[in-house]
Design an enzyme around this catalytic site. Structure first.
Site, PDB file in Angstrom:
ATOM      1  N   CYS A 150     -26.872 107.717  39.473  1.00  0.00           N
ATOM      2  CA  CYS A 150     -26.852 107.700  38.013  1.00  0.00           C
ATOM      3  C   CYS A 150     -28.168 108.262  37.475  1.00  0.00           C
ATOM      4  CB  CYS A 150     -26.640 106.272  37.513  1.00  0.00           C
ATOM      5  SG  CYS A 150     -26.798 106.089  35.722  1.00  0.00           S
TER       6      CYS A 150
ATOM      7  N   CYS B 194     -30.085 104.933  35.746  1.00  0.00           N
ATOM      8  CA  CYS B 194     -30.552 103.750  36.476  1.00  0.00           C
ATOM      9  C   CYS B 194     -30.713 103.973  37.974  1.00  0.00           C
ATOM     10  CB  CYS B 194     -29.599 102.578  36.240  1.00  0.00           C
ATOM     11  SG  CYS B 194     -27.965 102.799  36.981  1.00  0.00           S
TER      12      CYS B 194
ATOM     13  N   GLU C  20       5.360 135.897  10.189  1.00  0.00           N
ATOM     14  CA  GLU C  20       5.352 134.442  10.324  1.00  0.00           C
ATOM     15  C   GLU C  20       4.092 133.984  11.063  1.00  0.00           C
ATOM     16  OE1 GLU C  20       8.768 133.643  12.674  1.00  0.00           O
ATOM     17  OE2 GLU C  20      10.190 134.557  11.278  1.00  0.00           O
TER      18      GLU C  20
ATOM     19  N   GLU D  74      -8.138 136.978  28.030  1.00  0.00           N
ATOM     20  CA  GLU D  74      -8.338 137.232  29.464  1.00  0.00           C
ATOM     21  C   GLU D  74      -7.002 137.387  30.184  1.00  0.00           C
ATOM     22  OE1 GLU D  74     -10.886 133.693  29.873  1.00  0.00           O
ATOM     23  OE2 GLU D  74     -12.215 134.989  31.017  1.00  0.00           O
TER      24      GLU D  74
ATOM     25  N   ASP E  90       0.401 127.333  17.423  1.00  0.00           N
ATOM     26  CA  ASP E  90      -0.043 127.087  18.796  1.00  0.00           C
ATOM     27  C   ASP E  90       0.545 125.763  19.276  1.00  0.00           C
ATOM     28  OD1 ASP E  90      -1.314 127.499  21.167  1.00  0.00           O
ATOM     29  OD2 ASP E  90      -3.289 126.867  20.479  1.00  0.00           O
TER      30      ASP E  90
ATOM     31  N   LYS F 176      -2.620 138.636  17.715  1.00  0.00           N
ATOM     32  CA  LYS F 176      -3.407 137.449  18.087  1.00  0.00           C
ATOM     33  C   LYS F 176      -4.781 137.499  17.427  1.00  0.00           C
ATOM     34  CE  LYS F 176      -2.058 134.880  20.904  1.00  0.00           C
ATOM     35  NZ  LYS F 176      -1.867 134.948  22.350  1.00  0.00           N
TER      36      LYS F 176
ATOM     37  N   CYS G 234     -27.842  99.283  33.198  1.00  0.00           N
ATOM     38  CA  CYS G 234     -28.037 100.730  33.109  1.00  0.00           C
ATOM     39  C   CYS G 234     -28.456 101.072  31.681  1.00  0.00           C
ATOM     40  CB  CYS G 234     -26.748 101.470  33.476  1.00  0.00           C
ATOM     41  SG  CYS G 234     -26.858 103.268  33.305  1.00  0.00           S
TER      42      CYS G 234
ATOM     43  N   TYR H  91      12.367 128.779  13.641  1.00  0.00           N
ATOM     44  CA  TYR H  91      12.228 130.160  13.189  1.00  0.00           C
ATOM     45  C   TYR H  91      13.322 131.100  13.691  1.00  0.00           C
ATOM     46  CZ  TYR H  91       9.959 130.241  17.784  1.00  0.00           C
ATOM     47  OH  TYR H  91       9.677 130.079  19.120  1.00  0.00           O
TER      48      TYR H  91
ATOM     49  N   LYS I 265       2.005 132.227  13.933  1.00  0.00           N
ATOM     50  CA  LYS I 265       2.265 131.908  15.345  1.00  0.00           C
ATOM     51  C   LYS I 265       1.617 130.557  15.652  1.00  0.00           C
ATOM     52  CE  LYS I 265       2.122 133.781  20.022  1.00  0.00           C
ATOM     53  NZ  LYS I 265       1.663 132.524  20.647  1.00  0.00           N
TER      54      LYS I 265
ATOM     55  N   CYS J 149     -21.090 105.360  37.094  1.00  0.00           N
ATOM     56  CA  CYS J 149     -22.147 104.430  37.471  1.00  0.00           C
ATOM     57  C   CYS J 149     -21.505 103.054  37.632  1.00  0.00           C
ATOM     58  CB  CYS J 149     -23.217 104.396  36.385  1.00  0.00           C
ATOM     59  SG  CYS J 149     -24.479 103.114  36.648  1.00  0.00           S
TER      60      CYS J 149
END
Length: 688
Positions: A410, A413, A121, A42, A125, A316, A435, A230, A123, A428
């Protein structure tokens, strides 16, 4: 231009500037907060749309456009490091066709008859880092920051075991690479946090970034990070990148062993396909492959754009994502009382499984993403495990989409929900005794694998046990019978017998697993083991007044005031004490497992380490314990020695002086480990 094209240019200058501002915000969230809200594909679409717009309308370009600089300014908690050679980004591609087009551009840039070779190589993350060595000694480590200006995280980087502090040659060199966290470590840390009632981290990269920005290197050392390098910055005595990587290996730098030297673009694509198949087998996350022209002379010929080198590109991998619709909302209350939203989805195949639910994490995130019932959403497996909603396709929103409103009470409860200062979660205010939802989660957690390990006692059976009044807390599990279980829905006698046998076996669980299974705030398995070794039995802990228990816990390695108080407060509550008493009456009264007797020159001695040492804190702890000694985090009357390194804070030294605890230096400790106690003692800043 076709307006259905996702890269279509904005219609006017105001829309262009809005697009530029949107990308700047994504840059800030990615580089500064380590908390992106859009996926890489995106983001890349937004960037390419902006770049196309500026190419078509150069008179629109504003000085603050994301294309006019490398990135965003870093956080201000650390000293700024200004570098002469910026750390640039790489251009991205997601298709073989685009990669071949890049190869053709390289050929055109080099001229007729000149053929490049490539280095391929993984990549990783992680978090980009630069390391500076002077006369062979590591002197500075800085984050990428905005490319030109990073942050000094030298002390934190020193905790990484594979980072060489001294090179075999007294050279001046600057290298770059990636700091990352292995998935197994990430999963273990999240299990600890969940056991302690804390919110889990999103993914290994975000946790790595947050860890590097911790102000206390001791915390960094408890989160083992890894490193691959690298690149050499500046002059290097090599003609190619391949040769430079070999030179780095010979100096002791951690360089990935399976880097590929490719003679043709077809060889590059073959390597990418191999990496794609083995990606899941790696112990760390990679989100693509980096392809670089090998020859430094050819790189110089190709040069740079304003943002990235023309001689390198990142291919990618597509994320484990799918698009589906939100059909409804489920609101859950957890063991700690946190009330969280879960999106109910139109079932969709994702990374080999059918997904019909996805986490929305918290209500602030629901508002930020503007998720509604009826929306089309992109779902992704966080860390390849937990489905989550990563984005909403607002352009597909139907007119009757229903906004998601946070609950006021909640769902279990009916108590009015609260929000603690500084937290995003709703809670809660009741506990498991008031509960039912919290009670069910607490019992399920108690029985889980790694805690009491009661096989077959899952959430659905626990819900039946609670609904029928057979179990009101975990102690009631130990009075259940086969006859109780066979009365429940879909419970055959054989299954009931197996579950009762599993409950019986759990009576033999060691003390540390029982303490972890209680779900005490801030107490995971590691902390539970330390508590078990300190007290030896539930009886010993129940026999202490709350304040005495807290003071005793402060002497436990790794226990600060907050963690000690959490345990003391748990044991102080009458309902908890009564439940623990019934556990003991019903045969659940474990003792600490007997460990092999310690041996070595430090037996009977305990040590507190402070300041900067020649090795990371975990390694120093390992050495002390291997020699039979005990490692403490706080100076107490029971401390034998304080080991002081460089840059020592005053607090521990002052407490050592007050209590008469001797202070020695690292050499003194080494002498004691080697059995030369007379040479080592008194080698520091005094004491009693």
């Amino acid at each position: 231009m076709d307006k259905t094209d996702p890269l279509a240019s904005p219609s006017d200058r105001a829309a262009y500037e809005a697009l530029a501002r949107e990308i700047l915000e994504h840059d800030r969230r990615y580089y500064v907060d380590n908390a992106p809200i859009v996926t890489d594909p995106e983001y890349d679409r937004l960037r390419k749309r902006l770049e196309r717009t500026e190419a078509e309308h150069p008179d629109w370009v504003v000085p603050w456009s994301p294309t006019q600089r490398v990135g965003h300014e870093p956080l201000s908690a650390f000293r700024k490091v200004v570098r002469e050679v910026p750390m640039l980004s790489l251009d991205n591609t997601y298709s073989e066709g685009d990669l071949r087009e890049w190869h053709d551009r390289v050929l055109r840039g080099l001229g007729p008859g000149v053929l490049p070779t490539y280095v391929v190589e993984p990549k990783i993350d992680g978090i980009g880092i630069e390391l500076v060595y002077e006369k062979g000694v590591f002197t500075l480590g800085a984050t990428r920051g905005d490319g030109r200006v990073g942050e000094d995280v030298t002390q934190n980087l020193k905790t990484i075991q594979v980072l060489p502090l001294h090179l075999p040659e007294p050279i001046d060199v600057t290298v770059r690479g990636e700091v990352y966290m292995e998935r197994a470590v990430f999963v273990a840390i999240n299990r600890e946090r969940e056991a302690a009632g804390e919110e889990a981290y999103m993914n290994p990269r975000n946790l790595t970034g947050g860890t590097l920005k911790q102000l206390d290197p001791r915390l960094v050392a408890r989160r083992p990070l890894k490193l691959f390098l690298y690149e050499v910055v500046g002059e290097v005595h090599a003609r190619t990148h391949w040769e430079a990587l070999g030179w780095m290996r010979r100096l002791g730098f951690p360089v990935w062993k399976d880097i590929v030297h490719a003679a043709t673009i077809d060889d590059v694509l073959a390597a990418i396909h191999r990496w794609g198949k083995r990606r899941a087998e790696l112990p760390f996350d990679i989100d693509g492959i980096v392809i670089k022209v090998d020859s430094f002379a050819q790189r110089a010929e190709l040069g740079f754009t304003a943002r990235w080198p023309r001689w390198a590109i990142a291919y990618k991998f597509p994320a484990s994502q799918a698009t589906t619709r939100v059909l409804g909302l489920e609101v859950n209350v957890g063991r700690t009382g946190a009330v969280t939203p879960v999106a109910l989805l139109e079932p969709v195949e994702l990374a080999g499984t059918t997904v019909a639910r996805a986490s929305l994490h918290n209500w602030d995130l629901v508002a930020t993403k503007d998720v509604r019932i009826g929306d089309s959403v992109v779902v992704e497996k966080a860390g390849e495990i937990i489905p989550q909603v990563v984005s909403v396709l607002h352009e597909r929103r139907p007119p009757d989409a229903v906004p998601l409103e946070p609950p006021r009470v909640c769902p279990s409860c009916g108590a009015e929900l609260v929000r603690h200062p500084g937290e995003v979660a709703l809670y809660c205010p009741r506990d498991q005794y008031g509960c039912q939802g919290q009670l069910e989660e607490a019992i399920t957690f108690f029985a889980a694998r790694g805690n009491m390990n009661i096989e077959g006692l899952g959430p659905k059976l626990v819900a039946q046990l609670v609904a029928h009044g057979l179990v009101q807390d975990v102690a009631d599990l130990y009075r259940l019978t086969v006859d109780d279980l066979v009365k429940l829905e879909r419970m055959a006698k054989k299954s009931a017998t197996n579950i009762i046998q599993a409950i019986e076996r759990s009576r033999e669980a060691p003390l540390d697993r029982l303490i972890a299974a209680l779900g005490i705030q801030l107490i995971g398995h590691v902390a539970a083991q330390a508590v078990a070794e300190r007290f030896g039995s539930l009886e010993a802990m129940l026999g202490l007044a709350p304040e005495a228990l807290r003071e005793a816990l402060l002497e436990v390695p790794g226990f600060a005031a907050e963690r000690a108080s959490a345990v003391a407060e748990y044991f102080a509550q009458p309902r908890h004490r009564e439940m623990l008493g019934r556990l003991r009456e019903r045969g659940v009264d474990p003792r600490v497992l007997q460990r092999e007797a310690a041996s070595g020159p430090l037996v009977g001695k305990s040590f507190v380490v402070t300041g900067t040492l020649s090795v990371p804190r975990p390694e120093m702890q390992r050495r002390i314990e291997a020699a039979g000694g005990k490692f403490q985090s706080a100076v107490t009357k029971a401390t034998s020695y304080v080991v002081a390194g460089a840059d020592v804070g005053a607090a521990k030294l002052e407490k050592a002086k007050k209590l008469g605890v001797p202070v020695i230096d690292e050499a003194g400790l080494g002498a004691m480990i080697e059995g030369r106690a007379g040479e080592g003692e008194g080698g520091g800043e005094g004491g009693g």
